[in-house]
Enzyme design. Structure first.
Site, PDB file in Angstrom:
ATOM      1  N   SER A 104       0.838  -1.188   0.000  1.00 41.74           N
ATOM      2  CA  SER A 104       0.000   0.000   0.000  1.00 41.74           C
ATOM      3  C   SER A 104       0.884   1.254   0.000  1.00 41.74           C
ATOM      4  O   SER A 104       1.657   1.454  -0.932  1.00 41.74           O
ATOM      5  CB  SER A 104      -0.958  -0.057   1.200  1.00 41.74           C
ATOM      6  N   ASP A 154     -10.463  -4.040  -4.895  1.00 40.35           N
ATOM      7  CA  ASP A 154      -9.786  -3.161  -3.946  1.00 40.35           C
ATOM      8  C   ASP A 154     -10.447  -1.783  -3.991  1.00 40.35           C
ATOM      9  O   ASP A 154     -10.440  -1.119  -5.028  1.00 40.35           O
ATOM     10  CB  ASP A 154      -8.305  -3.054  -4.327  1.00 40.35           C
ATOM     11  N   HIS A 185      -8.370  -4.936  -0.555  1.00 40.58           N
ATOM     12  CA  HIS A 185      -7.097  -4.289  -0.266  1.00 40.58           C
ATOM     13  C   HIS A 185      -6.203  -5.140   0.640  1.00 40.58           C
ATOM     14  O   HIS A 185      -5.000  -4.896   0.698  1.00 40.58           O
ATOM     15  CB  HIS A 185      -7.338  -2.916   0.368  1.00 40.58           C
TER      16      HIS A 185
END
Length: 204
Positions: A104, A154, A185
């Site tokens: 991320s 996501d 995610h």
């Protein structure tokens, strides 16, 4: 030049094993990937910096003004700082391959460094990156091994941007290995399995 200052978890590992650099996601810290790296390669060294930007108490590696809206000036400044940190880490471990993984926000700062200085790495793994800009061409990416994983559902990283990143990496000549799951995610077990294979695979 002194090494840029980041709070970081460090584990020396064995002298003939790679150094894995791990970059946490928003709200994580330098301990996020200790167990994962130990599982993937117990002999590896580990250097995991802590993000030095706080967003409501959640640690990050650069500022943003909204979801998916980056402070590009801040990103540019912190990309250079992180590149210097990675270069210093590499210099401190001569002859040891540098493998890097990020998730991320950690994947985003790692990608930003890779776009500018790909020679700092032997392998790069980007887990759920979000790159909302098109980087300039980078011939030095040719041949670099890059793993990219994402989830089709996501809510943070739109699939179209993941696809654009993968296509851009292809055009730069990277040995890109994409894995797109039907997840969101969170990092799924198939991604972790593929990441382990990617990092453990012997050089050709």
């Amino acid at each position: 030049m002194p090494e840029p200052s980041y709070t970081a978890y460090r584990q020396a590992g064995e002298a003939d094993a790679p150094i894995v650099m791990a970059f946490h996601g928003t709200g994580g810290d330098e301990t996020q990937f200790i167990d994962l790296v130990r599982q993937i390669n117990p002999r590896a060294g580990l250097v995991a910096p802590r993000g030095d930007v706080s967003e409501g108490g959640a640690l990050r590696f650069f500022r943003r003004t909204g979801e998916g809206i980056y402070d590009m000036a801040d990103l540019a400044k912190r990309t250079q700082r992180m590149a210097a940190f990675i270069a210093a880490t590499r210099d401190s471990h001569p002859g040891r391959p540098i493998q890097a993984l990020g998730y991320s926000n950690g994947a985003n700062i790692l990608a930003a460094v890779m776009f500018e200085k790909p020679w700092l790495f032997e392998r790069v793994a980007l887990l759920h990156p979000l790159i909302p800009w098109t980087p300039p061409a980078q011939p030095a990416l040719d041949g670099l091994r890059v793993f990219v994983s994402a989830g089709r559902h996501d809510p943070i990283c739109p699939p179209a941007l993941t696809d654009a990143l993968i296509e851009w990496l292809h055009t730069q000549g990277t040995a890109v290995e994409p894995l797109i799951t039907n997840g969101g995610h969170d990092v799924s077990q198939p991604e972790l399995d593929a990441l382990q294979r990617f990092l453990q695979r012997p050089e050709a």
